[in-house]
Design a protein around this motif. Structure first.
Motif, short mmCIF file in Angstrom:
data_model
loop_
_atom_site.label_atom_id
_atom_site.label_comp_id
_atom_site.label_asym_id
_atom_site.label_seq_id
_atom_site.Cartn_x
_atom_site.Cartn_y
_atom_site.Cartn_z
N ILE A 1 -39.84 33.74 -76.73
CA ILE A 1 -39.39 32.50 -77.72
C ILE A 1 -40.63 31.54 -76.94
CG2 ILE A 1 -37.32 32.85 -76.52
CD1 ILE A 1 -38.34 31.33 -73.77
N ALA A 2 -41.03 30.90 -78.63
CA ALA A 2 -42.15 30.02 -78.33
C ALA A 2 -42.25 28.48 -78.93
CB ALA A 2 -42.96 30.84 -79.81
N GLY A 3 -42.44 27.70 -78.66
CA GLY A 3 -42.23 26.67 -79.52
C GLY A 3 -42.99 25.27 -78.63
N ILE A 4 -42.58 24.09 -79.11
CA ILE A 4 -43.39 22.71 -78.37
C ILE A 4 -42.54 22.60 -77.45
CG2 ILE A 4 -43.44 20.79 -78.37
CD1 ILE A 4 -43.35 20.25 -81.53
N GLY A 5 -43.67 22.68 -75.71
CA GLY A 5 -43.14 22.27 -74.01
C GLY A 5 -42.89 23.36 -73.54
N ILE A 6 -43.20 24.47 -73.85
CA ILE A 6 -41.97 25.70 -73.52
C ILE A 6 -43.14 26.59 -73.61
CG2 ILE A 6 -39.45 25.29 -73.93
CD1 ILE A 6 -39.65 27.55 -75.77
N GLN A 7 -43.22 27.93 -72.77
CA GLN A 7 -44.41 28.75 -72.65
C GLN A 7 -44.05 30.06 -73.85
OE1 GLN A 7 -45.95 30.48 -68.54
NE2 GLN A 7 -47.53 31.34 -69.73
N GLU A 8 -44.62 30.63 -74.04
CA GLU A 8 -44.32 32.10 -74.71
C GLU A 8 -44.23 32.85 -73.95
OE1 GLU A 8 -47.18 33.35 -77.76
OE2 GLU A 8 -47.27 31.05 -78.86
N GLU A 9 -42.95 33.64 -74.31
CA GLU A 9 -42.53 34.55 -73.32
C GLU A 9 -41.66 35.49 -74.33
OE1 GLU A 9 -39.40 34.26 -68.91
OE2 GLU A 9 -40.40 32.87 -70.29
N THR A 10 -41.48 36.94 -73.18
CA THR A 10 -40.53 38.16 -74.11
C THR A 10 -40.46 39.01 -73.26
OG1 THR A 10 -42.47 37.80 -76.08
CG2 THR A 10 -40.60 40.14 -75.82
N GLN A 11 -38.75 38.80 -73.04
CA GLN A 11 -37.63 39.75 -72.45
C GLN A 11 -37.17 40.30 -73.37
OE1 GLN A 11 -35.70 37.56 -68.98
NE2 GLN A 11 -37.01 36.11 -68.92
N THR A 12 -36.68 41.78 -72.66
CA THR A 12 -35.37 43.30 -73.09
C THR A 12 -34.00 42.68 -72.50
OG1 THR A 12 -37.06 44.32 -73.39
CG2 THR A 12 -35.82 45.04 -73.41
N PHE A 13 -33.08 42.46 -73.16
CA PHE A 13 -32.37 42.40 -72.73
C PHE A 13 -31.25 43.84 -73.15
CE2 PHE A 13 -33.79 38.28 -72.72
CZ PHE A 13 -33.22 37.72 -71.87
N SER A 14 -29.95 44.06 -72.78
CA SER A 14 -29.00 45.31 -73.08
C SER A 14 -28.01 44.63 -74.36
CB SER A 14 -28.46 45.51 -71.90
OG SER A 14 -27.43 46.43 -71.77
N THR A 15 -28.16 45.46 -74.76
CA THR A 15 -27.02 45.75 -76.24
C THR A 15 -25.09 44.99 -75.31
OG1 THR A 15 -26.91 47.14 -76.84
CG2 THR A 15 -28.01 45.83 -77.66
N PHE A 16 -25.07 45.61 -73.87
CA PHE A 16 -23.49 45.11 -73.51
C PHE A 16 -23.42 43.19 -73.55
CE2 PHE A 16 -25.24 48.77 -71.00
CZ PHE A 16 -23.83 49.68 -71.55
N THR A 17 -22.28 43.45 -73.86
CA THR A 17 -21.74 41.35 -73.70
C THR A 17 -22.50 40.69 -72.57
OG1 THR A 17 -19.65 42.07 -75.28
CG2 THR A 17 -19.93 40.06 -73.88
N THR A 18 -22.49 41.39 -71.33
CA THR A 18 -22.85 40.37 -70.36
C THR A 18 -24.03 40.05 -69.97
OG1 THR A 18 -22.52 42.49 -69.26
CG2 THR A 18 -20.84 40.99 -68.69
N ASP A 19 -24.80 40.79 -71.31
CA ASP A 19 -26.53 41.25 -71.12
C ASP A 19 -26.65 40.38 -71.71
OD1 ASP A 19 -27.64 42.62 -69.16
OD2 ASP A 19 -26.84 43.87 -69.86
#
Length: 407
Positions: free
Chosen positions: A27-45
């Motif tokens: 994620i990136a943009g105005i007013g937020i810090q650039e950040e990267t996360q990894t999620f599983s492809t399960f529906t809950t994740d």
């Protein structure tokens, strides 16, 4: 070397690098810090991914169209964000060390700058029609393979049914196969199953049915016939479901069938691939490029290298080519005259592709304007050329028959 900075168009966005088991989100943009996360492809994740993006005020999400893995991610995120599914060739990163994190960061950078163009993703009902229509095609292909294997079994037993019967799966052919499965081996008894014009060919038919049909052949024949019957039932079920789903589009289906060569099932196929809302495409030329039926443009140093069509949508392209062959056999239509004119100069395959392009162009305007197909005015020189060529063909045929008669 200075880094090129793109102007920011979108306030907050997310780039997804989608894989089978994981999704890397930056994620990136105005007013937020650039950040990267990894999620599983399960529906809950993926639902956790939605919450994470909403907490950061993300409004736009972009992802590559990676195989089929993007689809479940798209369907779950749909309705929460402005989603862009992008052709992987359009977001190719600069050469260098490649990681999932860098890929997602590059995607979000292009997204924020407004440099990404979303691919066409139809609405839910059309998506289901598309899935069913493509499965119908696969069932037909599976049935064709089973029919070919069955004919190979007959050839292995030296049953030359295909040498006499034009269609092994006609009424006569199926009746003979059923008799073989029932244990009948007498060629004349099998030949008595002849229908229609084949009644006059009973002697030749009996001769072709004299073979070495063993129990092993009967076993394989029964398996293949059961497979063909199963495929027939599956195709019938799919077609019945398609009839239910396309009822809201009856007007569009009737309008598309005004195009010469377009049957109802072809019209269903066209709608399953492009939908009925032509606002999704900038123009008819854009749609033709997306479908892969327009000439390419490969030029270097002022020299034209190639004009081969692009890959495009192979399912839609197949439907259009089949419709083009059908339209080429229509009488006194613009499409049949145009097919004839092009095939004389460029060959039948290129002519079929050109007619497929014309059909898609007509379909675009018909669906956009909700008006039936209007036959263009045929040029008199084309009509005369076709008539002259037909007369020459008939004269050659007459001369050939005279030669055969004299011999």
């Amino acid at each position: 070397m200075a880094t090129v900075e793109f102007p920011q168009i979108i306030e907050r966005g997310c780039g997804l690098d989608v894989h089978r088991d994981t999704v890397v989100a930056s994620i990136a943009g105005i007013g937020i810090q650039e950040e990267t996360q990894t999620f599983s492809t399960f529906t809950t994740d993926l639902e956790q991914l939605i919450g994470w993006l909403q907490n950061h005020g993300v409004t736009h999400v972009a992802m590559e169209s990676t195989g089929v893995y993007w689809k479940p991610v798209y369907y779950i995120l749909e309705g929460y964000f402005e989603l862009l599914v992008v052709n992987a060739r359009h977001i190719k990163n600069v050469p260098g060390h490649k990681t999932d994190k860098k890929d997602s960061e590059w995607i979000v950078k292009l997204l924020l700058s407004g440099l990404l163009k979303s691919s066409f993703v139809p609405e839910v009902t059309v998506r289901f029609i598309r899935t069913l229509f493509r499965h119908r095609k696969k069932f037909i292909n599976q049935r064709s393979r089973a029919k070919n294997r069955l004919q190979n079994i007959l050839e292995d037993a030296n049953i030359k049914l295909s040498s006499v019967v034009s269609d092994v799966f006609s009424k006569t052919g199926v009746a003979i196969i059923e008799q073989l499965l029932a244990g009948v081996a007498d060629p004349w008894q099998l030949a008595n199953q002849a229908r229609g014009s084949l009644v006059r060919k009973k002697e030749e038919l009996a001769k072709s049915l004299h073979g070495r049909f063993s129990e092993q052949h009967r076993f394989m024949l029964r398996m293949l016939m059961n497979s063909i019957l199963d495929q027939n039932r599956s195709i019938e079920e799919v077609e019945n479901k398609l009839d239910d789903l396309v009822r809201p589009f009856e007007q569009e289906l009737e309008l598309l069938q005004t195009i010469p060569g377009i049957s109802r099932i072809a019209a269903v196929g066209i709608i399953s691939e492009i939908g009925v809302d032509m606002d999704q495409f900038v123009s008819a030329k854009h749609l033709a490029s997306w479908a892969g039926v327009c000439p390419g443009n490969n030029e270097s140093a002022g020299k034209k290298m190639s004009s081969r069509v692009t890959q495009g949508n192979k399912y839609l392209k197949t439907i259009l080519i089949e419709a083009a062959w059908a339209s080429s056999h229509t009488l006194n239509t613009y499409l049949s005259f145009r097919y004839y004119s092009i095939s004389k100069r460029r060959g039948k395959k290129k002519a079929a592709m050109a007619i497929g392009h014309d059909i898609l162009n007509a379909a675009y305007h018909i669906l956009r304007d909700k008006t039936p197909y209007r036959e263009p005015r045929l040029r008199q020189d084309i009509i005369e050329q076709r008539r002259k060529s037909e007369l020459e063909r008939l004269e050659r045929r007459i001369q050939k028959l005279k030669t055969l008669a004299s011999n």
